[in-house]
Design a protein around this motif. Structure first.
Motif, PDB file in Angstrom:
ATOM      1  N   PHE A   1       0.943  -1.264  -0.032  1.00 57.49           N
ATOM      2  CA  PHE A   1       0.094  -0.058   0.032  1.00 57.49           C
ATOM      3  C   PHE A   1       0.978   1.204  -0.014  1.00 57.49           C
ATOM      4  CE2 PHE A   1      -2.312  -3.290   1.999  1.00 57.49           C
ATOM      5  CZ  PHE A   1      -3.586  -3.124   1.315  1.00 57.49           C
ATOM      6  N   GLU A   2       0.652   2.353  -1.054  1.00 60.32           N
ATOM      7  CA  GLU A   2       1.661   3.234  -0.876  1.00 60.32           C
ATOM      8  C   GLU A   2       0.805   4.597  -0.912  1.00 60.32           C
ATOM      9  OE1 GLU A   2       5.487   4.943  -3.062  1.00 60.32           O
ATOM     10  OE2 GLU A   2       4.743   3.160  -3.719  1.00 60.32           O
ATOM     11  N   SER A   3       1.009   5.582  -0.128  1.00 58.25           N
ATOM     12  CA  SER A   3       0.039   6.825  -0.238  1.00 58.25           C
ATOM     13  C   SER A   3       0.986   8.067  -0.316  1.00 58.25           C
ATOM     14  CB  SER A   3      -0.541   6.830   1.288  1.00 58.25           C
ATOM     15  OG  SER A   3       0.382   7.079   2.305  1.00 58.25           O
ATOM     16  N   SER A   4       0.478   8.877  -0.974  1.00 55.69           N
ATOM     17  CA  SER A   4       0.986  10.284  -1.249  1.00 55.69           C
ATOM     18  C   SER A   4      -0.182  11.220  -1.597  1.00 55.69           C
ATOM     19  CB  SER A   4       1.640   9.966  -2.420  1.00 55.69           C
ATOM     20  OG  SER A   4       2.208  11.369  -2.982  1.00 55.69           O
ATOM     21  N   TRP A   5      -0.063  12.421  -1.095  1.00 53.18           N
ATOM     22  CA  TRP A   5      -0.647  13.592  -1.908  1.00 53.18           C
ATOM     23  C   TRP A   5      -0.852  13.771  -3.193  1.00 53.18           C
ATOM     24  CZ3 TRP A   5      -4.338  16.342   0.764  1.00 53.18           C
ATOM     25  CH2 TRP A   5      -4.903  17.356   0.195  1.00 53.18           C
ATOM     26  N   GLU A   6      -0.012  13.106  -3.872  1.00 59.76           N
ATOM     27  CA  GLU A   6       0.261  13.332  -5.256  1.00 59.76           C
ATOM     28  C   GLU A   6      -0.402  12.004  -6.106  1.00 59.76           C
ATOM     29  OE1 GLU A   6       3.336  15.368  -7.029  1.00 59.76           O
ATOM     30  OE2 GLU A   6       3.959  16.228  -5.061  1.00 59.76           O
ATOM     31  N   VAL A   7      -0.990  11.202  -5.524  1.00 58.17           N
ATOM     32  CA  VAL A   7      -1.615   9.975  -6.209  1.00 58.17           C
ATOM     33  C   VAL A   7      -3.026  10.690  -6.984  1.00 58.17           C
ATOM     34  CG1 VAL A   7      -3.232   7.811  -5.673  1.00 58.17           C
ATOM     35  CG2 VAL A   7      -0.932   8.298  -4.837  1.00 58.17           C
ATOM     36  N   CYS A   8      -2.800  10.331  -8.435  1.00 56.85           N
ATOM     37  CA  CYS A   8      -4.017  11.103  -9.059  1.00 56.85           C
ATOM     38  C   CYS A   8      -4.259  12.444  -9.073  1.00 56.85           C
ATOM     39  CB  CYS A   8      -5.356  10.407  -8.947  1.00 56.85           C
ATOM     40  SG  CYS A   8      -5.352   8.485  -9.328  1.00 56.85           S
ATOM     41  N   ASN A   9      -3.046  12.978  -8.637  1.00 56.19           N
ATOM     42  CA  ASN A   9      -3.069  14.490  -8.123  1.00 56.19           C
ATOM     43  C   ASN A   9      -1.586  15.356  -8.501  1.00 56.19           C
ATOM     44  OD1 ASN A   9      -4.197  16.916  -7.138  1.00 56.19           O
ATOM     45  ND2 ASN A   9      -3.250  16.457  -5.190  1.00 56.19           N
ATOM     46  N   LYS A  10      -1.719  15.446  -9.761  1.00 51.18           N
ATOM     47  CA  LYS A  10      -0.110  16.127 -10.224  1.00 51.18           C
ATOM     48  C   LYS A  10      -0.237  17.481 -10.089  1.00 51.18           C
ATOM     49  CE  LYS A  10       2.079  15.694 -14.992  1.00 51.18           C
ATOM     50  NZ  LYS A  10       1.836  15.068 -16.058  1.00 51.18           N
ATOM     51  N   VAL A  11       0.714  17.302  -8.816  1.00 49.56           N
ATOM     52  CA  VAL A  11       1.229  18.893  -8.505  1.00 49.56           C
ATOM     53  C   VAL A  11       2.685  18.832  -8.304  1.00 49.56           C
ATOM     54  CG1 VAL A  11      -1.079  19.389  -7.207  1.00 49.56           C
ATOM     55  CG2 VAL A  11       1.043  17.879  -6.041  1.00 49.56           C
ATOM     56  N   GLY A  12       3.574  17.963  -8.531  1.00 49.46           N
ATOM     57  CA  GLY A  12       4.904  18.302  -8.131  1.00 49.46           C
ATOM     58  C   GLY A  12       5.758  16.887  -8.564  1.00 49.46           C
ATOM     59  N   GLY A  13       7.015  16.799  -8.230  1.00 47.49           N
ATOM     60  CA  GLY A  13       7.954  15.842  -8.723  1.00 47.49           C
ATOM     61  C   GLY A  13       7.605  14.505  -8.144  1.00 47.49           C
ATOM     62  N   ILE A  14       6.775  14.366  -6.898  1.00 45.96           N
ATOM     63  CA  ILE A  14       6.617  12.906  -6.380  1.00 45.96           C
ATOM     64  C   ILE A  14       5.559  12.453  -7.544  1.00 45.96           C
ATOM     65  CG2 ILE A  14       5.647  11.832  -4.480  1.00 45.96           C
ATOM     66  CD1 ILE A  14       6.587  14.300  -2.892  1.00 45.96           C
ATOM     67  N   TYR A  15       4.737  13.134  -8.007  1.00 45.04           N
ATOM     68  CA  TYR A  15       3.734  12.486  -9.109  1.00 45.04           C
ATOM     69  C   TYR A  15       4.543  11.782 -10.043  1.00 45.04           C
ATOM     70  CZ  TYR A  15       0.077  11.821 -12.577  1.00 45.04           C
ATOM     71  OH  TYR A  15      -0.777  11.274 -13.485  1.00 45.04           O
ATOM     72  N   THR A  16       5.824  12.484 -10.610  1.00 40.75           N
ATOM     73  CA  THR A  16       6.405  11.638 -11.489  1.00 40.75           C
ATOM     74  C   THR A  16       7.136  10.408 -11.045  1.00 40.75           C
ATOM     75  OG1 THR A  16       6.998  13.778 -12.596  1.00 40.75           O
ATOM     76  CG2 THR A  16       8.432  12.062 -13.178  1.00 40.75           C
ATOM     77  N   VAL A  17       7.678  10.381  -9.693  1.00 41.23           N
ATOM     78  CA  VAL A  17       8.205   9.212  -9.008  1.00 41.23           C
ATOM     79  C   VAL A  17       7.240   8.065  -8.956  1.00 41.23           C
ATOM     80  CG1 VAL A  17       9.383   8.417  -7.018  1.00 41.23           C
ATOM     81  CG2 VAL A  17       9.616  10.730  -7.479  1.00 41.23           C
ATOM     82  N   LEU A  18       6.154   8.503  -8.671  1.00 42.91           N
ATOM     83  CA  LEU A  18       4.932   7.297  -8.391  1.00 42.91           C
ATOM     84  C   LEU A  18       4.384   6.787  -9.605  1.00 42.91           C
ATOM     85  CD1 LEU A  18       5.422   8.427  -5.462  1.00 42.91           C
ATOM     86  CD2 LEU A  18       3.060   8.271  -5.134  1.00 42.91           C
TER      87      LEU A  18
END
Length: 558
Positions: A13-30
Motif C-alpha cells: 500500500f503506498e500513499s501520497s498527496w500526489e496519487v492521481c493529483n499532479k502537483v509536483g515531482g513526487i507524481y513523476t516518481v510514483l
C-alpha cells in the motif's frame, strides 16, 4: 528480478498527496514507477490518494464500482470511510483508492493529541497545509487498516509506504494500530532543509552546525518538521532519494536513511524515430512563432533554443543564476548563434495575452514588439514578480539587435494555455539545451527528462541527479557527456553564472555532427536511470522493513 535472499511483500500500500493529483515531482516518481511494481506485484499494489476532485471529473482516475466491491461496502458502512475505488490512468493502471478526508476535521484535535501522546508529534504550531495533509494521512492509514482487517491475515507480508511529511501521520497510525504491517517512509526533501535554503541561509557549509529543531522554531516550521522527524525515527525503514539529501536527514532529522531510493523513470512517453523528428520540428516552430510575434522579430530555425522549467522556486531551482548567465552571455563575443531562452515555470498566472493571441492567429510578420515583450501570459502580480524584476534589474531589453532574448512562460504547459497550446513533453524536443542550476534539489527530474528527449542539459552537484551522473562517469560530467555538471556551493554564484555562460557559448560553436554526438550521449545517460535498474533499491527497503517489523512484533509480543 527480486533476489531470493530478500523478504518480499505479498501486498504493498503506498500513499501520497500526489496519487492521481499532479502537483509536483513526487507524481513523476510514483506514476513512472507504478508499471514496474505492478508487473512484479500484479493487483497487489494499491495506491491511496486524496479525493480532492470530489464532485469533479478527475482525468487521472477511472472509477470502477465492481473493483474491491465487498470490502468497499464494509469500509463505508462499518468503518465510516468515504472512498472511491478505481484505477490510476498511467502505465500499469494500478488499483487506486481515493479517500475523502474532510470528515476527520471534526476530530482533528483528538487526532493531534493522540499523535503527541504516542509519538511526540507536535501539531500545536500547525498552519497552512498541515491540517489538510494530516487529515488525509490519517484517513489513508484508516483505509489500510480497514482493508487489512477485512481481507488479510498475519500470514500476509504487507508494506505501507508513506511519501513525504504529508503522509507521516498515517504511517505512525499504522505502526500503532496494525503493527503487523511493515512501514516505509520516504522523505523526498526535508521540509526544514528546503526552508533554510529558501530563506537565503547557507545550507551546505553550515549543515553540520544547524540543529533541525532549533531551525524549525526560527523558521516557523515546527509541526511539519516534527511529523517528518518522528516518522523517520519510528518507521521500520526510513528512506530518501539521494546521497545529498541523506546527509541532510542525518544532520537535520538526526536520522540517516536505511536505504537510498534513487529516482528512476520510464521513457515510454519519449517519441522515437520519425515521430521524434516531427515533434521536434513542431515544437521549434511553435516556440519561434510565439517569440517572433511577441518580439516583432524574424528569428530563424538556426536560433539556439534554451530552456529551464519546474517549480517557481527562484533561488532553490537556480532561476536567478540562469538569468544572470543569460545577461552575461549578451556580452560574450564568442557566441556563434542567436539565443532564445525560455523560463517555463508556473507563476501566479492571470490570463493569456489577448494581443499576443491575436498576432498568433495572423500569418503576417510583425516588426514591432508588443508591450512588455518578455511574457506570454499576464500575471496577477506583474509589478512584484521575481523573474520580471530580475530582467528589469539586469536591463535585459529583448531588442532586435540583442543576440540573447528571454521569454517567460508562466503557465502550466498542459496543451491548453491559450498561447503555446502544446504540452510540456511535446515542447521538450524543440530545445537545443536546457539549464537547471539548482541550489536545492534532492534529485532533479527535469534535467533527467530533458536528456531522455535527447536534449543536453546543465545542472549542478547540489542536485542528487548531478551527483549521480558524476559517479556514473567517474568525473565531473562535461557537455560532451550530454550533461554539464557545475560545482556549486553556498557562495560561488558568480562562478556558476560564468560556467553556464561558457557552456552555452561552447554549444553554440559545435558542428551539426558534434551536436548529434552530444545528443546521443545525453540519451545514453538517461537510459541508465530507468526504473528497471533502480527498482532493486525498493526491494531492499521492503526487506529491511519486513525484517524490522518482525523484530518489533517479537519484542512487543503482539
Amino acid at each position: 528480478m527480486i533476489s531470493d535472499k530478500l523478504l518480499t511483500p505479498d501486498y504493498i500500500f503506498e500513499s501520497s498527496w500526489e496519487v492521481c493529483n499532479k502537483v509536483g515531482g513526487i507524481y513523476t516518481v510514483l506514476s513512472t514507477r507504478a508499471k514496474t511494481l505492478q508487473e512484479a506485484f500484479p493487483d497487489r499494489l494499491f495506491f491511496i490518494g486524496p479525493d480532492v476532485w470530489s464532485g469533479k471529473e478527475n482525468p487521472l482516475f477511472t472509477e470502477d464500482d465492481e473493483l474491491l466491491k465487498a470490502w468497499r461496502t464494509e469500509a463505508e458502512t462499518k468503518d465510516n470511510l468515504k472512498i472511491r475505488v478505481g484505477r490510476w490512468n498511467i502505465p500499469g493502471n494500478p488499483i487506486t483508492i481515493l479517500v475523502d478526508f474532510t470528515p476527520f476535521y471534526a476530530v482533528k484535535n483528538d487526532i493531534y493529541t493522540q499523535a503527541w501522546l504516542d509519538f511526540q508529534v507536535d501539531s500545536l504550531h500547525a498552519y497552512g497545509d498541515y491540517d489538510e495533509a494530516s487529515m488525509f494521512s490519517y484517513a489513508a492509514g484508516k483505509v489500510v487498516e480497514s482493508y487489512y482487517r477485512h481481507n488479510l491475515t498475519v500470514a500476509d507480508k504487507v508494506i505501507y509506504h508513506a511519501n513525504e511529511w504529508m503522509t507521516g501521520l498515517g504511517a505512525l497510525y499504522i505502526q500503532k494500530h496494525v503493527p503487523q504491517i511493515a512501514t516505509v517512509f520516504t522523505t523526498h526533501a526535508t521540509s526544514i532543509g528546503r526552508s533554510i535554503a529558501g530563506n537565503n541561509k547557507p545550507l551546505y557549509d553550515y549543515l553540520f552546525a544547524y540543529n533541525g529543531d532549533q531551525m524549525a522554531r526560527e523558521l516557523n516550521m515546527e509541526s511539519k518538521h516534527s511529523i517528518e522527524k518522528q516518522t523517520a525515527h519510528h518507521v521500520d525503514c526510513f528512506t530518501t532519494v539521494s546521497d545529498i539529501t541523506d546527509n541532510e536527514c542525518k544532520e537535520l532529522l538526526e536520522k540517516q536513511a536505511d536505504v537510498v531510493l534513487v529516482n528512476g523513470f520510464e521513457d515510454d512517453f519519449v517519441p522515437k524515430g520519425r515521430s521524434y523528428s516531427a515533434k521536434r520540428q513542431k515544437a521549434r516552430k511553435a516556440l519561434l512563432n510565439v517569440a517572433n510575434k511577441l518580439l516583432g522579430t524574424r528569428l530563424g530555425d538556426d536560433t539556439m533554443l534554451v530552456g529551464t522549467s519546474g517549480r517557481y522556486e527562484f533561488k532553490n531551482k537556480g532561476i536567478n543564476v540562469y538569468l544572470e548567465a543569460l545577461n552575461r552571455l549578451t556580452r560574450d563575443k564568442n557566441l556563434k548563434r542567436d539565443v532564445l531562452a525560455f523560463v517555463s515555470v508556473p507563476g501566479w498566472v492571470g490570463e493569456p495575452r489577448k494581443d499576443l493571441a491575436e498576432r498568433l492567429k495572423s500569418k503576417e510578420d510583425f516588426d514591432t514588439p508588443l508591450e512588455c515583450p518578455f511574457i506570454t501570459h499576464w500575471l496577477h502580480n506583474m509589478s512584484h514578480d521575481q523573474v520580471l524584476d530580475m530582467l528589469k534589474y539586469l536591463n535585459m531589453s529583448n531588442a532586435k539587435d540583442m543576440r540573447v532574448k528571454v521569454i517567460f512562460m508562466p503557465c502550466y504547459l498542459d496543451g491548453n494555455d491559450g498561447i503555446v497550446n502544446l504540452a510540456y513533453y511535446d515542447l521538450m524536443p524543440g530545445f537545443d539545451l536546457t539549464v537547471y542550476p539548482s541550489y536545492y534539489e534532492p534529485w532533479g527530474y527535469t534535467p533527467l527528462e530533458s536528456m531522455a528527449f535527447k536534449v543536453p542539459t546543465i545542472t549542478t552537484d547540489l542536485a542528487g541527479f548531478g551527483l549521480w551522473v558524476n559517479t556514473l562517469k567517474g568525473h565531473y560530467a562535461t557537455l560532451q557527456d550530454g550533461v554539464k555538471v557545475i560545482h556549486r556551493t553556498d557562495y560561488n554564484y558568480s562562478e556558476v553564472a560564468d560556467a553556464i555562460r561558457d557552456t552555452l557559448t561552447e554549444y553554440s560553436a559545435l558542428s551539426p555532427k558534434e551536436i548529434e554526438k552530444v545528443r546521443k550521449n545525453a540519451a545514453a545517460v538517461a537510459e541508465q536511470a530507468l526504473w528497471k535498474y533502480f527498482i532493486k533499491n525498493y526491494y531492499v527497503a521492503y526487506d529491511v522493513a519486513l525484517r524490522n517489523a518482525a523484530k518489533r512484533l517479537e519484542e512487543n509480543k503482539f
